[in-house]
Scaffold this motif. Structure first.
Motif, PDB file in Angstrom:
ATOM      1  N   SER A   1       0.844  -1.187   0.000  1.00 49.63           N
ATOM      2  CA  SER A   1       0.000   0.000   0.000  1.00 49.63           C
ATOM      3  C   SER A   1       0.884   1.243   0.000  1.00 49.63           C
ATOM      4  O   SER A   1       2.086   1.160   0.253  1.00 49.63           O
ATOM      5  CB  SER A   1      -0.964   0.005   1.190  1.00 49.63           C
ATOM      6  N   ARG A   2       0.268   2.377  -0.327  1.00 51.07           N
ATOM      7  CA  ARG A   2       0.986   3.654  -0.381  1.00 51.07           C
ATOM      8  C   ARG A   2       0.275   4.642   0.521  1.00 51.07           C
ATOM      9  O   ARG A   2      -0.962   4.683   0.552  1.00 51.07           O
ATOM     10  CB  ARG A   2       0.983   4.185  -1.821  1.00 51.07           C
ATOM     11  N   ASN A   3       1.033   5.443   1.259  1.00 52.72           N
ATOM     12  CA  ASN A   3       0.392   6.446   2.111  1.00 52.72           C
ATOM     13  C   ASN A   3       0.563   7.848   1.524  1.00 52.72           C
ATOM     14  O   ASN A   3       1.210   8.039   0.490  1.00 52.72           O
ATOM     15  CB  ASN A   3       0.892   6.350   3.552  1.00 52.72           C
ATOM     16  N   ALA A   4      -0.061   8.820   2.199  1.00 57.03           N
ATOM     17  CA  ALA A   4      -0.096  10.185   1.680  1.00 57.03           C
ATOM     18  C   ALA A   4       1.276  10.831   1.640  1.00 57.03           C
ATOM     19  O   ALA A   4       1.482  11.830   0.947  1.00 57.03           O
ATOM     20  CB  ALA A   4      -1.053  11.032   2.528  1.00 57.03           C
ATOM     21  N   GLN A   5       2.242  10.270   2.371  1.00 57.41           N
ATOM     22  CA  GLN A   5       3.616  10.792   2.335  1.00 57.41           C
ATOM     23  C   GLN A   5       4.430  10.203   1.181  1.00 57.41           C
ATOM     24  O   GLN A   5       5.633  10.477   1.073  1.00 57.41           O
ATOM     25  CB  GLN A   5       4.328  10.497   3.653  1.00 57.41           C
ATOM     26  N   GLY A   6       3.791   9.381   0.347  1.00 57.32           N
ATOM     27  CA  GLY A   6       4.500   8.778  -0.775  1.00 57.32           C
ATOM     28  C   GLY A   6       5.367   7.605  -0.371  1.00 57.32           C
ATOM     29  O   GLY A   6       6.256   7.192  -1.120  1.00 57.32           O
ATOM     30  N   GLN A   7       5.107   7.069   0.812  1.00 53.89           N
ATOM     31  CA  GLN A   7       5.852   5.895   1.268  1.00 53.89           C
ATOM     32  C   GLN A   7       5.146   4.622   0.815  1.00 53.89           C
ATOM     33  O   GLN A   7       3.930   4.597   0.636  1.00 53.89           O
ATOM     34  CB  GLN A   7       5.972   5.914   2.795  1.00 53.89           C
ATOM     35  N   LEU A   8       5.937   3.562   0.657  1.00 57.77           N
ATOM     36  CA  LEU A   8       5.396   2.274   0.262  1.00 57.77           C
ATOM     37  C   LEU A   8       5.465   1.330   1.452  1.00 57.77           C
ATOM     38  O   LEU A   8       6.500   1.258   2.134  1.00 57.77           O
ATOM     39  CB  LEU A   8       6.216   1.732  -0.907  1.00 57.77           C
ATOM     40  N   LEU A   9       4.350   0.635   1.701  1.00 60.82           N
ATOM     41  CA  LEU A   9       4.216  -0.209   2.884  1.00 60.82           C
ATOM     42  C   LEU A   9       3.899  -1.638   2.464  1.00 60.82           C
ATOM     43  O   LEU A   9       3.273  -1.869   1.431  1.00 60.82           O
ATOM     44  CB  LEU A   9       3.085   0.328   3.771  1.00 60.82           C
ATOM     45  N   ARG A  10       4.324  -2.588   3.286  1.00 65.44           N
ATOM     46  CA  ARG A  10       4.023  -3.997   3.012  1.00 65.44           C
ATOM     47  C   ARG A  10       3.351  -4.628   4.223  1.00 65.44           C
ATOM     48  O   ARG A  10       3.756  -4.359   5.366  1.00 65.44           O
ATOM     49  CB  ARG A  10       5.310  -4.775   2.712  1.00 65.44           C
ATOM     50  N   ASN A  11       2.335  -5.448   3.950  1.00 58.68           N
ATOM     51  CA  ASN A  11       1.816  -6.371   4.955  1.00 58.68           C
ATOM     52  C   ASN A  11       1.989  -7.774   4.390  1.00 58.68           C
ATOM     53  O   ASN A  11       1.451  -8.104   3.333  1.00 58.68           O
ATOM     54  CB  ASN A  11       0.349  -6.085   5.262  1.00 58.68           C
ATOM     55  N   SER A  12       2.766  -8.599   5.074  1.00 57.06           N
ATOM     56  CA  SER A  12       3.088  -9.934   4.569  1.00 57.06           C
ATOM     57  C   SER A  12       1.965 -10.907   4.885  1.00 57.06           C
ATOM     58  O   SER A  12       1.501 -10.995   6.021  1.00 57.06           O
ATOM     59  CB  SER A  12       4.383 -10.441   5.213  1.00 57.06           C
ATOM     60  N   GLY A  13       1.557 -11.675   3.875  1.00 58.47           N
ATOM     61  CA  GLY A  13       0.551 -12.698   4.080  1.00 58.47           C
ATOM     62  C   GLY A  13       1.134 -13.868   4.862  1.00 58.47           C
ATOM     63  O   GLY A  13       2.308 -14.216   4.709  1.00 58.47           O
ATOM     64  N   THR A  14       0.278 -14.473   5.698  1.00 54.08           N
ATOM     65  CA  THR A  14       0.742 -15.612   6.501  1.00 54.08           C
ATOM     66  C   THR A  14       0.395 -16.956   5.875  1.00 54.08           C
ATOM     67  O   THR A  14       0.883 -17.991   6.316  1.00 54.08           O
ATOM     68  CB  THR A  14       0.077 -15.580   7.895  1.00 54.08           C
ATOM     69  N   GLY A  15      -0.493 -16.953   4.868  1.00 50.72           N
ATOM     70  CA  GLY A  15      -0.952 -18.204   4.265  1.00 50.72           C
ATOM     71  C   GLY A  15      -2.218 -18.753   4.894  1.00 50.72           C
ATOM     72  O   GLY A  15      -2.766 -19.746   4.419  1.00 50.72           O
ATOM     73  N   THR A  16      -2.690 -18.095   5.965  1.00 46.69           N
ATOM     74  CA  THR A  16      -3.955 -18.522   6.584  1.00 46.69           C
ATOM     75  C   THR A  16      -5.023 -17.433   6.476  1.00 46.69           C
ATOM     76  O   THR A  16      -6.045 -17.491   7.170  1.00 46.69           O
ATOM     77  CB  THR A  16      -3.752 -18.881   8.070  1.00 46.69           C
TER      78      THR A  16
END
Ligand SMILES: [Ca+2]
Ligand SMILES: [Ca+2]
Ligand SMILES: [Ca+2]
Ligand SMILES: [Ca+2]
Length: 288
Positions: free
Chosen positions: A252-267
């Motif tokens: 995802s991207r936030n208003a500051q132009g940063q890129l973020l990750r949320n890692s999937g767990t497989g469940t």
């Protein structure tokens, strides 16, 4: 609606026959477009001039630094990552142009050439009626990634099954009143049952998951993140696996132009947010 181009389909069949069995058996991973395929999901961006580029997934949780530019100035306003449409062993894309035309973008399948468009072919018109176009992966049990769409006027969700070559077959409504979501993203198979799943961000900034069924429907939703998880985030992509553990991840991207990750767990759940780029991503019109 059934979108079909007879001559193009015949050409694609001939091409897949010529490509032979070696290409047919090498099915690339979900959202893997790099050449050669490396098993990691890749990101598509729309540049400020409405051209497009690829960022390759690193396999270490981020994206490689230098994007591959398509060299096309066509007015793109949307992309959908799909599986291999023509059987040559490389994944293909759909694009929507600013005038609402939907195109099939066939990726050149040659070592070192990933990310270059070999053939663009118009599949239909009028696709600007949808304000969500995304693919969760396969939702019909045949191994081909399918398309889902939200009609802007009604908020209804529709499934278009990928029947191979140039066929997108309307399969009917899979959801109503999805206007309550400000983002909907196909995310790949999040819970490990082999069927593509869907994520949705509501207007209170919570993240919800809908598990797909092989019958082309969605199960009731499950809360993934509450507590205003999506506050200040303005783009969301089910990018595929960029961490190398085989489980699809979300960028995802936030208003500051940063890129973020949320890692999937497989469940079906995700780990907490990790920053993977500290600035500059607000220059892109859209991420897919
Ligand atoms: Ca890749
Ligand atoms: Ca292909
Ligand atoms: Ca699933
Ligand atoms: Ca992963």
């Amino acid at each position: 609606m059934r979108v079909s181009i007879g001559v193009a389909a015949a050409v694609a069949v001939a091409a897949s026959l010529l490509a032979g069995s070696a290409a047919a058996e090498a099915a690339p991973g979900w959202r893997d477009f790099s050449g050669p395929a490396d098993g990691y999901g890749d990101l598509v961006v729309i540049n400020p001039d409405s051209s497009a580029s690829f960022f390759w997934g690193s396999g270490a949780g981020g994206l490689r630094a230098h994007p591959v530019y398509w060299g096309q100035s066509a007015g793109f306003n949307h992309f959908v990552a799909l599986s291999d449409l023509n059987g040559d062993g490389c994944n293909d894309l759909l694009s929507r142009r600013t005038n609402g035309d939907l195109y099939r973008e066939e990726i050149l399948c040659s070592p070192g050439m990933g990310g270059q468009i070999e053939t663009s072919r118009r599949l239909g018109t009028g696709w600007n009626q949808f304000n969500v176009l995304t693919s969760p992966g396969d939702m019909t049990g045949d191994g081909r990634a399918d398309l889902i769409a939200r009609q802007a006027t009604t908020g209804d969700m529709y499934l278009y099954a990928n029947e191979g070559t140039d066929l997108l077959k309307a399969r009917g409504r899979i959801g109503t009143n999805w206007k309550l979501y400000r983002a909907v993203l196909g995310a790949g198979d999040l819970n490990g049952d082999g069927i593509g799943d869907v994520l949705a961000v509501d207007r209170n900034d919570s993240l919800w998951r809908y598990d797909g069924t092989a019958a082309g429907s969605l199960k009731p939703r499950t809360l993934v993140f509450g507590n205003r998880w999506a506050t200040s985030r303005n783009a969301f992509v089910g990018v595929g696996d960029i961490t190398g553990d085989g489980h699809p991840d979300v960028i995802s991207r936030n208003a500051q132009g940063q890129l973020l990750r949320n890692s999937g767990t497989g469940t079906g759940t995700f780990r907490s947010t990790v920053k993977i780029a500290t600035a500059g991503w607000d220059r892109y019109k859209a991420l897919f």
